[in-house]
Write a protein that holds these residues in place. Structure first.
Motif, PDB file in Angstrom:
ATOM      1  N   LYS A 201      26.453  80.652  -6.192  1.00 16.45           N
ATOM      2  CA  LYS A 201      27.235  82.161  -5.896  1.00 16.45           C
ATOM      3  C   LYS A 201      27.580  82.763  -7.074  1.00 16.45           C
ATOM      4  O   LYS A 201      27.497  83.878  -7.322  1.00 16.45           O
ATOM      5  CB  LYS A 201      28.194  81.837  -4.746  1.00 16.45           C
ATOM      6  N   ARG A 202      28.067  81.996  -8.215  1.00 16.89           N
ATOM      7  CA  ARG A 202      28.413  82.685  -9.349  1.00 16.89           C
ATOM      8  C   ARG A 202      27.978  81.763 -10.602  1.00 16.89           C
ATOM      9  O   ARG A 202      27.939  80.491 -10.538  1.00 16.89           O
ATOM     10  CB  ARG A 202      30.240  82.335  -9.239  1.00 16.89           C
TER      11      ARG A 202
ATOM     12  N   TYR B  94      28.722  79.786 -12.763  1.00 20.36           N
ATOM     13  CA  TYR B  94      29.774  78.761 -13.550  1.00 20.36           C
ATOM     14  C   TYR B  94      29.191  77.912 -14.477  1.00 20.36           C
ATOM     15  O   TYR B  94      29.802  77.364 -15.315  1.00 20.36           O
ATOM     16  CB  TYR B  94      30.254  77.795 -12.082  1.00 20.36           C
TER      17      TYR B  94
ATOM     18  N   ASP C 212      38.202  82.324   3.023  1.00 25.03           N
ATOM     19  CA  ASP C 212      38.434  83.113   2.100  1.00 25.03           C
ATOM     20  C   ASP C 212      37.692  82.584   0.917  1.00 25.03           C
ATOM     21  O   ASP C 212      37.869  81.707   0.179  1.00 25.03           O
ATOM     22  CB  ASP C 212      40.170  83.294   1.735  1.00 25.03           C
ATOM     23  N   GLN C 213      36.177  82.998   0.812  1.00 25.14           N
ATOM     24  CA  GLN C 213      35.336  82.698  -0.346  1.00 25.14           C
ATOM     25  C   GLN C 213      36.073  83.301  -1.728  1.00 25.14           C
ATOM     26  O   GLN C 213      35.543  82.464  -2.833  1.00 25.14           O
ATOM     27  CB  GLN C 213      34.082  82.764  -0.033  1.00 25.14           C
ATOM     28  N   GLU C 214      36.634  83.986  -1.616  1.00 26.18           N
ATOM     29  CA  GLU C 214      37.240  84.443  -3.125  1.00 26.18           C
ATOM     30  C   GLU C 214      38.662  83.681  -3.605  1.00 26.18           C
ATOM     31  O   GLU C 214      39.194  83.960  -4.512  1.00 26.18           O
ATOM     32  CB  GLU C 214      37.513  86.009  -3.095  1.00 26.18           C
ATOM     33  N   HIS C 215      39.054  82.801  -2.908  1.00 27.48           N
ATOM     34  CA  HIS C 215      40.405  82.163  -2.965  1.00 27.48           C
ATOM     35  C   HIS C 215      40.207  81.295  -4.408  1.00 27.48           C
ATOM     36  O   HIS C 215      38.987  80.924  -4.596  1.00 27.48           O
ATOM     37  CB  HIS C 215      40.777  81.104  -1.792  1.00 27.48           C
ATOM     38  N   GLU C 216      41.202  81.453  -5.529  1.00 30.00           N
ATOM     39  CA  GLU C 216      41.107  80.695  -6.570  1.00 30.00           C
ATOM     40  C   GLU C 216      40.640  79.366  -6.273  1.00 30.00           C
ATOM     41  O   GLU C 216      39.960  78.537  -7.084  1.00 30.00           O
ATOM     42  CB  GLU C 216      42.505  80.855  -7.293  1.00 30.00           C
TER      43      GLU C 216
ATOM     44  N   GLN D 108      33.994  75.214  -6.576  1.00 30.17           N
ATOM     45  CA  GLN D 108      32.671  75.350  -6.731  1.00 30.17           C
ATOM     46  C   GLN D 108      32.130  75.226  -8.066  1.00 30.17           C
ATOM     47  O   GLN D 108      31.096  74.667  -8.528  1.00 30.17           O
ATOM     48  CB  GLN D 108      32.410  77.069  -6.206  1.00 30.17           C
TER      49      GLN D 108
ATOM     50  N   ARG E 119      36.599  78.952  -5.716  1.00 34.94           N
ATOM     51  CA  ARG E 119      35.831  79.222  -6.696  1.00 34.94           C
ATOM     52  C   ARG E 119      35.797  78.304  -7.865  1.00 34.94           C
ATOM     53  O   ARG E 119      34.842  77.585  -8.226  1.00 34.94           O
ATOM     54  CB  ARG E 119      36.362  80.667  -7.352  1.00 34.94           C
TER      55      ARG E 119
END
Length: 756
Positions: A518-519, A521, A573-577, A583, A580
């Protein structure tokens, strides 16, 4: 939803949610009724608890009432849905009223609840009402979604009618008038299909929709110039052929869009993608590696047959006239090596079965590793051949020499030169078509396979269209419109070459493991940023024996990273620190697993050491986030989180120190690799224990902070023009605490509660 969860027979027809907007609309409803069902059943209920449950229940009832009003308004405007929508709205209202009645406990004293049927005394009734509500609301949403499909079909039909008129016009004046109408209708169709494409959940359907819309976009300008050329030169056969090809392609693209949105079974969706070598290798390796856990998962004969089918597909490469002798020999050699390694594996496998072994023997482990490596090498060689050929073609075609020559010959009226350069373009077209076919074999994902097929079809169609446009210009060299028409088709060819370059980059990203997260990383450290004291360290690769020793440890790492990803997906909340950073750790751990197999981005031990330091830094960042998160917790909860956080902190610091310690010699390097993999495994184990705990606490405190969401029209998310814009449904913003990945899971949970 594969089938409706409601017990009522009227809702057993099966409801599959195909769009994100419908799924997202249901999230707050699932959240709210889950809160009601899963409340703690304590003997003593405080006034605060009673008031909260009453407030949630009443808010659900009010929101459902407004939602039903919208559904009824839609039914009134669409007679074909009136009966189904009316029944679904009736059931939703009934379920909402039942929930309101069961949660009518806010004004009562605890002692007054004795003897009354409430959410406390009859959990089964609450579960049934919740199931009925979810089923009926989903039915309303799916029925309303049919209206969006109906709009697309209606828009397509308008375009088709105007397209027929355009094809039959005989004067410029009539053409200009009708084309203006056609342009407006195409803009409307583009907006509707664009919204639908973005809303689709199925990535294959999204890719097919994108391909069809790209055809329509490019063909609109071609249709304009081809039609004008045909009107200017009505007796020109090449102009007519050129125009007919554009109209035919537009109709095919329009039909494909409708097949996607209606899921028609004519030819589009049922057309099976050609079996790609990438998928064949992936399935074969998966079967081989499963032998480590189960010696009897498949038969030796089936494995050999699977490999032969895989080798047969490589004939697309070896039989190609454009494949060099060296490349052909390399592919054939790797195919033979894969056969030999598979035969050795089968031999070791049969021996293990003969002694009734429960797990893979040492000989089998070595054979499994060799077989996996040989098919990976085959895949790498095929990828190199396909991508190399595509890159070379793009460089050659970047100069556009045949196109320039065709334009010049056409402008001079030289039919002989047009014929000569047409043969050159045809040969290039055949090379591009075949290259797209090879890229499809190594693309790595189904959406990219679909994009490769679209590119292949585009080159196949546009090549002859350029030639017919050039022939028309050669016959009428002074015609400005014929010259403009050829220019438009040449631009379409050049545009497809640019698209192919982007496609090539995406295929490379998949091969190198840079796509799918998704990002981003997994970015490796930039030179000089990490491990400055190790710049002179020697970069080495693991040999076969070392990879064998690492195989089991690497497999554990892969399973742990998969488990972390699964836990992460449960967070709303997929944007929670915490999400992320977890992940990121799982992604880097998966890269380390690939390293143990000789695959992925990490090629040498030095790459692994770089990645380990980045992982340790990310782990320390996660510790910081956990410390911040724990500040909102009460004593007992805080202790649990902080205890695990201290373990994680110690492991990350240990890994960071080890990364900065230089080693000399092969044995010491291998020992360091082993310790890094084990440390990463321990880090993921701690993260895996933290994630469900933190998710539960996050939902709890978020639920306490937030009140129920206010109603909001579901159609704002759809961005469609249906009546009653002021009315609302259930707002997806600020929904408290229950992220939906798959609605079927929640339905299964409700069934389980009812059975209890």
């Amino acid at each position: 939803m594969a089938s409706s969860p409601c017990g009522n027979s009227n809702f057993d027809s099966g409801l599959e949610i195909k769009t994100r907007s419908v799924e997202q609309t249901l999230i707050p409803l699932v959240s709210q009724i889950t809160t009601l069902i899963n409340h703690k059943d304590k003997p003593k209920k405080s006034e605060r608890t009673l008031a909260a449950i009453h407030r949630v229940g009443q808010a659900v009832s009010v929101a459902v009432g407004r939602f039903v009003a919208v559904g009824e308004a839609i039914a009134a405007e669409n007679q074909e849905l009136k009966d189904e929508m009316g029944q679904a709205c009736f059931e939703a209202r009934r379920a909402g009223d039942a929930i309101a009645q069961l949660t009518d406990v806010g004004s009562a004293l605890p002692s007054q609840l004795d003897g009354r049927v409430t959410v406390f005394s009859d959990r089964t009734a609450m579960v049934k009402a919740a199931r009925l509500l979810l089923s009926s609301v989903t039915k309303v949403l799916v029925l309303a979604d049919r209206i969006v499909i109906k709009q697309i079909i209606t828009s397509r039909n308008k375009v088709l009618v105007t397209l027929d008129h355009l094809e039959r016009v005989s004067t410029f004046q009539e053409f200009v008038q009708i084309f203006s109408q056609f342009g407006n209708e195409m803009v409307e169709f583009a907006h509707l299909t664009g919204d639908r494409q973005n809303d689709l959940k199925d990535e294959k359907k999204k890719a097919r929709m994108a391909a069809a819309r790209a055809v329509l976009e490019k063909c609109t300008m071609m249709l304009l110039t081809a039609s004008k050329t045909c009107l200017r030169h009505p007796d020109c056969e090449s102009a007519r052929i050129n125009k007919d090809a554009v109209f035919h392609r537009m109709r095919c693209a329009l039909e494909q869009v409708i097949e996607i949105v209606t899921e028609a079974r004519s030819c589009g969706e049922n057309r099976i993608l050609p079996a790609s070598i990438y998928n064949g290798i992936k399935e074969f390796k998966s079967g081989v590696e499963c032998l480590r856990e189960n010696l009897y998962s498949l038969s030796p004969q089936s494995m050999s047959s699977q490999l032969e089918a895989l080798v047969e597909r490589t004939e697309d490469f070896t039989d190609s006239a454009y494949t060099s002798h060296e490349q052909r020999q390399a592919i054939l050699g790797l195919c033979q090596l894969a056969r030999q390694d598979t035969q050795q594996l089968v031999h070791a496998w049969v021996e293990a079965q003969s002694v009734h072994a429960k797990e893979a023997t040492k000989d089998m482990e070595v054979a499994i590793l060799k077989t996996s490596q040989s098919v990976s090498d085959l895949r790498r060689e095929l990828h190199k051949v396909a991508v190399g050929r595509a890159s070379d073609l793009l460089k050659v075609h970047g100069e556009q020499l045949p196109l320039r020559a065709l334009k010049a010959a056409g402008a001079e009226g030289n039919l002989e030169e047009v014929a000569e350069y047409s043969r050159t373009l045809t040969e290039q077209k055949e090379q591009l078509v075949e290259t797209c076919r090879l890229l499809c074999h190594v693309s790595g994902t189904e959406p990219l396979e679909i994009t490769c097929i679209h590119a292949e079809e585009t080159f196949h169609v546009i090549g002859p269209q350029i030639i017919s446009a050039a022939q028309t210009l050669a016959l009428h060299p002074s015609s400005k419109i014929a010259k403009e028409n050829l220019e438009v088709f040449c631009e379409a060819w050049e545009s497809q070459l640019c698209d192919m370059a982007l496609l090539l980059r995406e295929i490379n990203d998949v091969f190198e493991g840079r796509r799918g997260d998704k990002r981003p990383y997994l970015s490796l450290p930039r030179p000089g940023k990490h491990l400055a004291n190790m710049k002179t360290a020697k970069a080495v690769k693991l040999d076969a024996e070392e990879q064998t020793s690492m195989a089991k440890l690497g497999l554990e790492l892969r399973l742990l990273s998969s488990d972390v990803d699964t836990e992460v997906e449960k967070w709303e909340d997929q944007e929670h620190e915490i999400v992320r950073q977890s992940q990121s750790l799982a992604s880097m751990a998966y890269n380390m697993y690939l390293f143990t197999r000789g695959e992925g981005l990490l090629k040498t031990t030095l790459d692994l050491f770089h990645q380990a330091e980045v992982l340790s830094e990310e782990g320390l960042q996660l510790c910081s986030s956990l410390r911040t998160f724990s500040s909102q917790l009460v004593d007992e909860e805080k202790t649990v989180v902080m205890t695990e956080m201290e373990k994680l902190l110690a492991l990350c610091q240990q890994l960071q120190m080890g990364a900065k310690t230089p080693v000399q010699g092969k044995a010491a390097t291998f020992q360091k690799v082993d310790s890094f993999i084990q440390a990463t495994r321990s880090i993921l184990s701690v993260v895996l224990s933290l994630l469900p705990c933190c998710n539960k606490l996050n939902r709890k405190y978020k639920s306490e902070r937030n009140s129920l969401s206010s109603p909001q029209d579901w159609r704002e998310r759809q961005d469609t023009s249906t009546p009653v814009k002021e009315e609302g449904a259930l707002n997806t913003k600020n929904s408290n605490g229950f992220g939906v990945k798959s609605l079927e899971q929640h339905m299964a949970g409700l069934n389980l509660l009812e059975s209890k």
